[in-house]
Design an enzyme around this catalytic site. Structure first.
Site, short mmCIF file in Angstrom:
data_model
loop_
_atom_site.label_atom_id
_atom_site.label_comp_id
_atom_site.label_asym_id
_atom_site.label_seq_id
_atom_site.Cartn_x
_atom_site.Cartn_y
_atom_site.Cartn_z
N TYR A 72 0.84 -1.21 0.00
CA TYR A 72 0.00 0.00 0.00
C TYR A 72 0.87 1.25 0.00
CZ TYR A 72 -3.99 3.00 1.01
OH TYR A 72 -4.96 3.96 0.93
N PHE A 124 -6.40 19.61 -25.03
CA PHE A 124 -7.14 18.35 -25.24
C PHE A 124 -8.51 18.46 -24.54
CE2 PHE A 124 -8.02 13.87 -24.06
CZ PHE A 124 -8.10 13.36 -25.33
N ASP A 125 -9.51 17.70 -25.02
CA ASP A 125 -10.89 17.83 -24.49
C ASP A 125 -10.96 17.73 -22.96
OD1 ASP A 125 -10.56 16.47 -26.91
OD2 ASP A 125 -12.35 15.26 -26.67
N ASP A 214 1.58 18.88 -21.26
CA ASP A 214 0.62 17.78 -21.37
C ASP A 214 1.32 16.77 -22.28
OD1 ASP A 214 -1.37 15.99 -21.87
OD2 ASP A 214 -2.88 17.46 -22.48
N ALA A 216 1.25 13.38 -23.13
CA ALA A 216 0.79 12.05 -23.58
C ALA A 216 1.68 11.47 -24.68
CB ALA A 216 -0.65 12.14 -24.06
N LYS A 257 -0.73 6.33 -23.77
CA LYS A 257 -0.15 6.61 -25.08
C LYS A 257 1.34 6.28 -25.03
CE LYS A 257 -4.10 9.15 -25.14
NZ LYS A 257 -4.49 10.27 -24.29
N HIS A 449 -21.35 12.08 -29.33
CA HIS A 449 -20.79 11.12 -30.28
C HIS A 449 -20.67 9.71 -29.72
CE1 HIS A 449 -17.31 12.50 -28.01
NE2 HIS A 449 -16.62 11.49 -28.45
C1 LIG Z 1 -5.44 11.11 -23.87
C2 LIG Z 1 -5.02 12.48 -23.54
C3 LIG Z 1 -5.34 13.06 -22.29
C4 LIG Z 1 -6.22 12.35 -21.28
O1 LIG Z 1 -5.69 11.15 -20.86
P1 LIG Z 1 -6.58 9.87 -20.47
O2 LIG Z 1 -5.54 8.86 -20.11
O3 LIG Z 1 -7.39 9.49 -21.66
O4 LIG Z 1 -7.42 10.25 -19.32
C5 LIG Z 1 -4.88 14.33 -22.03
N1 LIG Z 1 -4.16 15.01 -22.93
C6 LIG Z 1 -3.83 14.48 -24.13
C7 LIG Z 1 -3.01 15.28 -25.09
C8 LIG Z 1 -4.25 13.21 -24.48
O5 LIG Z 1 -3.96 12.71 -25.68
#
Ligand SMILES: *Cc1c(COP(=O)(O)O)cnc(C)c1O
Length: 458
Positions: A72, A124-125, A214, A216, A257, A449
């Site tokens: 833990y 990103f969204d 960010d 990813a 990713k 969507h």
């Molecule tokens: C996928 C992504 C996120 C969010 O990550 P999740 O693992 O899907 O929650 C944030 N920023 C970028 C650029 C992404 O491609």
């Protein structure tokens, strides 16, 4: 004779995928309400829905899973992950989370407040969602050229320094940090140059602000810097990553990713005050500090994944598949957003199906045709995804209408890529026979969507 390009891995375990007939697919897509999210994965032959969490782990990662420490507190696997992250980024404070949006949730809970402005390049969204949910503003400062789908630029994901400086001039006291997304997912997986990161750093320093990457797809971004930016050809991917992160103060990461794992994420930073502030939120939202939202074994696999994906061979094998796809689409004359990005191709549906009016959703129509043609699942990044205007409730038809085809990491071979291109060509060659699009039968108010039900028009 020069030897042809080939993958830098061989296959030790295989997963069968199912072929189907056009009649079966016509039935299945109808049952799914003409929405590819409603399909069962077994009804898909080649799945290009997303590159998120869909990659294949290596033998080294699977063996690390067996060595995972599920304690833990203070798990050995946490320290392996922390060391791997520090080696690549130089950031010594690490907080694991269950995925990327959870890293945003924890960090932004500490840093973003009502009325703030968070400038960046095409947030990103989920990033935008976490900013707007806190009644702050996500200000898009991407270069204008990113909107022109046919313009070839080496670093189409860049931040426009003038736009950024304007936000800071007006709202400096309300800017908690600047966020730079590498690669720029929303602009089509387009990279950001080191020179641009340096410019952003200079502006940030002038106003005493910090920068979050960010991250990813940070490794894919480093690959493009090596290939396209003068002065980086002879540097290793790890050296380039180190330099990218040296220009930032912290990062949020979706490990699904470029972490080469199926689930996971983290926050990392060089600043103790950010770490201390985020600590207060990770415990209630995610879990204790040394596991956040992750299993010990998953942290162990991520530590290895980060190391593997910052090696040139891994990246060149991946990006080669995107380049192969692009070269075939060029040969067939199929229009897509140029140049091809690091993780996906975006087919320009308005150019493929100009006869379909926007209110019959050309990109969704093309997505359905491609599935019926060969069982390939792409994803509409267009007018259905754009939702309705919250005030007028009208559809938003001002942006692009794309079919996105993502390529998962280390999953498909070049032969699958050729099948994707050939299926697109077959649909493209009979595009004049596609006379009508689809209409909406049922939709959710937000993020429609995922669940929208559609009906084809005759
Ligand atoms: C996928 C992504 C996120 C969010 O990550 P999740 O693992 O899907 O929650 C944030 N920023 C970028 C650029 C992404 O491609």
């Amino acid at each position: 004779m020069e030897l042809p390009f080939a993958e830098s891995w061989k296959i030790k375990m295989v997963e069968p995928i199912t072929k189907s007939t056009r009649e079966q697919r016509e039935e299945w897509i109808k049952e799914a309400g003409y929405n590819v999210f409603g399909l069962k994965a077994d009804q898909v032959y080649i799945d290009c829905l997303t590159d998120s969490g869909t990659g294949a782990m290596s033998d080294r990662q699977w063996s690390a899973m067996m060595m995972g420490d599920e304690s833990y507190a203070g798990a050995r696997s946490f320290f392996e992950l922390k060391d791997a992250i520090e080696k690549i980024t130089g950031f010594k404070y690490v907080i694991p989370t269950h995925q990327g949006r959870a890293a945003e949730n924890v960090l932004f809970s500490a840093l973003v407040h009502e009325g703030d402005y968070v400038p960046g390049n095409s947030h990103f969204d989920t990033t935008k969602g976490h900013i707007e949910f806190r009644k702050a503003h996500a200000v898009d400062c991407t270069i204008d050229e990113a909107k022109d789908t046919q313009k070839e630029l080496p670093f189409k994901g860049n931040v426009d320094p003038e736009k950024l400086e304007k936000v800071l001039e007006q709202h400096a006291d309300k800017v908690p940090f600047i966020i730079v997304t590498v690669t720029n997912n929303t602009a089509g997986g387009q990279p950001v140059s080191m020179a641009n990161l340096r410019e952003v750093r200079k502006i940030a320093d002038k106003y005493g602000k910090r920068i979050v990457l960010d991250s990813a797809r940070f490794a894919e971004n480093a690959y493009f810097i090596k290939k396209r930016e003068p002065g980086y050809q002879d540097k290793t991917i790890k050296e380039i990553c180190k330099e990218m992160f040296s220009l930032a103060d912290g990062m949020t990461m979706s490990a699904k990713k470029d972490g080469l794992v199926n689930m996971g994420g983290f926050i990392a930073t060089r600043w103790e005050d950010w770490y201390e502030a985020a600590k207060a939120f990770v415990i209630p939202f995610e879990g204790y500090l040394t596991y956040g939202g992750m299993n010990g074994r998953d942290m162990a696999a991520l530590a290895v994944g980060l190391d593997e994906n910052t090696e040139f061979d891994t990246l060149v094998t991946r990006i080669h598949q995107l380049e192969l796809l692009a070269s075939l689409l060029d040969e067939y004359g199929i229009p897509y957003q140029r140049p091809i990005g690091g993780h996906a191709v975006f087919i320009d549906a308005l150019r493929v199906l100009p006869q379909i009016p926007k209110n019959e959703f050309p990109a969704q129509t093309l997505t359905i045709e491609l599935y019926k043609e060969a069982g390939i699942r792409g994803c509409e990044i267009g007018y259905i995804l754009a939702d309705r205007d919250p005030v007028t409730r009208e559809n938003r038809f001002s942006g692009n209408d794309f079919v996105r085809l993502c390529i998962p990491r280390r999953v498909y071979t070049d032969n699958h890529i050729r099948v994707i291109a050939a299926a697109l060509k077959n649909v493209y060659d009979r595009r004049d026979e596609i006379k009508r699009g689809v209409e909406i039968e049922w939709e959710a108010e937000l993020m429609r969507h995922f669940t929208v039900k559609l009906k084809p028009l005759q």
